[in-house]
Design a protein around this motif. Structure first.
Motif, short mmCIF file in Angstrom:
data_model
loop_
_atom_site.label_atom_id
_atom_site.label_comp_id
_atom_site.label_asym_id
_atom_site.label_seq_id
_atom_site.Cartn_x
_atom_site.Cartn_y
_atom_site.Cartn_z
N ARG A 41 -6.56 -1.63 5.41
CA ARG A 41 -5.37 -2.94 4.77
C ARG A 41 -6.03 -4.34 6.02
NH1 ARG A 41 -3.00 -3.52 0.24
NH2 ARG A 41 -2.68 -1.32 -0.87
N LEU A 81 9.90 -6.07 13.90
CA LEU A 81 10.74 -4.99 13.36
C LEU A 81 10.01 -5.43 12.25
CD1 LEU A 81 12.21 -2.60 12.35
CD2 LEU A 81 13.83 -4.30 12.12
N LEU A 126 5.99 -4.86 11.06
CA LEU A 126 6.23 -3.34 11.11
C LEU A 126 6.47 -2.57 9.66
CD1 LEU A 126 5.52 -1.00 12.58
CD2 LEU A 126 7.42 -0.41 13.16
N VAL A 127 7.67 -3.13 9.43
CA VAL A 127 8.54 -2.67 8.24
C VAL A 127 6.80 -3.19 6.81
CG1 VAL A 127 9.97 -3.02 6.01
CG2 VAL A 127 10.39 -2.92 8.56
N MET A 169 12.56 2.13 4.36
CA MET A 169 11.03 2.49 4.28
C MET A 169 10.64 3.16 5.33
SD MET A 169 9.99 0.58 2.07
CE MET A 169 8.72 1.51 2.84
N LEU A 170 11.15 2.33 7.01
CA LEU A 170 10.42 2.93 7.95
C LEU A 170 11.58 4.59 7.93
CD1 LEU A 170 9.28 1.39 10.00
CD2 LEU A 170 11.27 0.89 11.12
N ALA A 203 15.66 -2.55 5.28
CA ALA A 203 14.48 -2.05 5.86
C ALA A 203 13.94 -1.22 6.44
CB ALA A 203 14.29 -3.83 6.54
N PHE A 217 4.09 -3.92 7.08
CA PHE A 217 2.45 -2.72 7.08
C PHE A 217 2.60 -1.28 6.46
CE2 PHE A 217 -0.82 -0.50 9.37
CZ PHE A 217 -2.14 -1.16 9.11
N TRP A 219 -6.77 -7.71 5.43
CA TRP A 219 -6.45 -8.91 5.62
C TRP A 219 -7.60 -10.36 6.77
CZ3 TRP A 219 -1.25 -6.46 7.70
CH2 TRP A 219 -0.55 -6.28 7.25
#
Lengths: 284, 312
Positions: free
Chosen positions: B296, A102, A105-106, B25-26, B22, A108, B300
């Motif tokens: 990215r 998780l 993912l966040v 954000m998702l 968090a 990213f 990376w």
């Protein structure tokens, strides 16, 4: 023969050095030009009225953009109230708790979200808030700006927290502090400089945003009356006035640009100073 | 004992709170995607994928084909890359490899300053400084020397694809330069030392040992810049002329996906027009998302390879 080759190699070396330096110089020409024009043209528009008066209708000279200056400040402050706390908390999650899929993912999504055009955020806030509330509002504008600053604050917070040495956390936990106290009063505190810097840079970044405000906060010719009404802002006025054919409005647009650029630059400088003031201890 | 329990509750609550943030954000990204898909439904139902291929954007007659917008977005971005990539790489090489150390900080700061100027201020400067310059100097010159090419024919408006490309170039230079510089700095010093020890010049070292090593990261930097160019709105809207058409000449007026949304969204009173604009937004969202993901990953990868190699 070999001497000629060496000569050519040295020549290439110098040429490339000059080209790289030239590229740097060329890129700085527009910067100089923009700053010069904004200051020179902006100064002619600035006077007492500019800061204290409302915009006048087309054809009437004078007037100012007092409402847009206040409006921009209100929008930015409201956006910060939403975006900074959530961003910092999300950053804490990533740095202190986030190890699993998780968190990856966040992280990213944060990185990728900084590249999403701000006008898209405008469309979405229009669809979710403006349509639902049946009105354009400062609040909708602030939410749009908050969405843009969220990933910026989250990522800098995470990076700053990661710089805090683990021994500090262990020492605090060993002394019997709870996890949340350790995070808030030890870890967060030593990373404070960096987090303030990051947040201020995010503020500077959204202060100039125009596209998401076009269909959320819209614009207004009056003084701000509350978060639930449309509100004026400097960026939107610059856009509107620059694209009209009227000389007087162009002048005001340059004035607005000078004020806006000054606000953005001052915030950036404040960010750097905050970093220096609070930052030193955290890293060493 | 109750104290112990309190501690667990407190920590659990704190963990939950940060997790919630968090998840926000998702949630935001999911809401963005859902809202764009939902909002564009009416247009999709009407035009289907023909929306992308249709070459006529005509709100008055309810015709919405986005090809001219896509064309404008691609051409203006390509012009921007053509100008910005060599300049940015030059800056990155200068800052990472060549500049004396006391110049590095100030020069990086100045380049970053370019990124701090709001887009709308670029647009203002574009209208009153850049566009007149392009109209009176750049376009006549290009026409005189390269006018036999179809790209450099037509009227000198100043406004148009060329102006948009130039302003985009200025705006993406800081992005490409900053990321490229990071990539170059991540190249381990042993690479350079080996080349220099073999008797290579500075430039040969950069060309043969540094640039190839950072290749994928540099490509990532360019794609990141492309992503910004594709989504940039205000400055482009103010100088591109806002006419959705497909023309080979870069002197011609154009329109991009982002600029048409900025231009027409608040005036779109009928639902189909609005849905068409949202669908254009969905196309833009998808493209920028993909570009960013690819960029990215590339950046990376370099950082990880270089980071790993550096440690050994």
């Amino acid at each position: 023969m070999s001497g000629g080759r060496n000569y050519r190699r040295k020549f290439m070396n110098t040429l490339m050095f000059v080209l790289a330096m030239g590229a740097t110089a060329v890129a700085l020409v527009p910067l100089a030009s923009i700053l010069m024009y904004v200051v020179a043209k902006g100064l002619t528009a600035l006077n007492w009225d500019f800061f204290t008066q409302l915009p006048r209708p087309v054809g009437q000279p004078g007037g100012g953009l007092g409402n847009a200056i206040i409006g921009t400040i209100i929008l930015v402050v409201a956006a910060s109230f939403i975006g900074i706390p959530v961003g910092i908390l999300a950053g804490i999650y990533l740095a202190e708790f986030g190890r699993g899929r998780l968190a990856g993912l966040v992280r990213f999504i944060c990185d990728v979200m900084t590249g999403i055009p701000s006008i898209i955020v405008g469309i979405v806030v229009y669809g979710t808030m403006v349509l639902a509330m049946k009105r354009f509002s400062a609040l909708a504008g602030a939410v749009a700006l908050a969405v843009i600053m969220l990933p910026l604050v989250t990522r800098t917070t995470e990076e700053m927290l990661r710089l805090v040495p683990n021994s500090l956390r262990e020492a605090s936990l060993a002394l019997g502090a709870t996890r949340w106290r350790t995070t808030l009063s030890i870890v967060l505190r030593s990373a404070m400089g960096g987090i303030i810097t990051g947040s201020l840079l995010a503020v500077a970044r959204i202060a100039g945003e125009t596209a998401p405000l076009l269909f959320t906060a819209l614009n207004s010719r009056y003084w701000p009356t509350g978060l639930l009404d449309r509100i004026a802002s400097l960026p939107v006025y610059i856009y509107t006035y620059a694209t009209t054919p009227y000389e007087e409005m162009h002048r005001l647009a340059w004035g607005a640009a000078l004020v806006l650029v000054a606000m953005v630059m001052l915030t950036s400088i404040a960010a750097r100073m905050a970093g220096r003031r609070f930052g030193g201890g955290g890293r060493q | 004992m109750p104290n112990h329990k309190n501690r667990q509750v407190g920590d659990g609550f704190f963990h939950g709170l940060t997790l919630l943030a968090a998840l926000v954000m998702l949630g935001v990204v999911i809401i963005i995607a859902l809202q764009l898909v939902k909002g564009s439904q009416p247009a999709y139902a009407r035009f289907g994928l023909g929306f992308i291929m249709g070459s006529r954007w005509d709100p008055v007659h309810g015709q919405f084909g986005s090809l001219p917008l896509i064309y404008g977005t691609i051409v203006s971005s390509l012009i921007a890359l053509l100008i910005a990539v060599p300049l940015s790489l030059g800056i990155a090489v200068y800052l990472a490899e060549l500049a004396p150390s006391r110049l590095r900080g100030p020069v990086s700061f100045l380049v970053e300053l370019l990124a701090a100027i709001p887009s709308v201020v670029y647009g203002l400067w574009g209208i009153f400084v850049l566009v007149p310059w392009i109209r009176t100097t750049v376009e006549p010159l290009l026409h005189r020397f390269l006018g036999w090419l179809p790209f450099f024919q037509g009227n000198f408006y100043g406004f148009g694809m060329l102006a948009a490309g130039v302003i985009l170039a200025i705006m993406i230079i800081p992005t490409i330069a900053a990321v490229s510089r990071e990539v170059l700095l991540a190249v381990p010093n042993t690479q350079r030392e080996a080349m220099l020890a073999l008797g290579a010049t500075r430039w040969e070292t950069i060309k043969m040992a540094v640039l190839p090593y950072g290749r994928s990261g540099l490509l990532g930097a360019v794609i990141l810049g492309l992503g910004r160019a594709v989504g940039e709105t205000m400055a482009v809207t103010m100088v591109i002329g806002n006419r959705p058409q497909i023309s080979p000449s870069v002197f011609e007026l154009g329109q991009t996906i982002a600029s048409i949304i900025a231009n027409e969204f608040s005036e779109a009173f009928d639902d189909l027009h609005l849905a068409a604009l949202v669908m254009a937004g969905l196309v833009l969202f998808t493209v920028t998302l993909l570009l960013n993901v690819v960029a990215r990953l590339l950046v990376w990868r370099t950082a990880r390879i270089a980071g790993g190699a550096g440690k050994e």
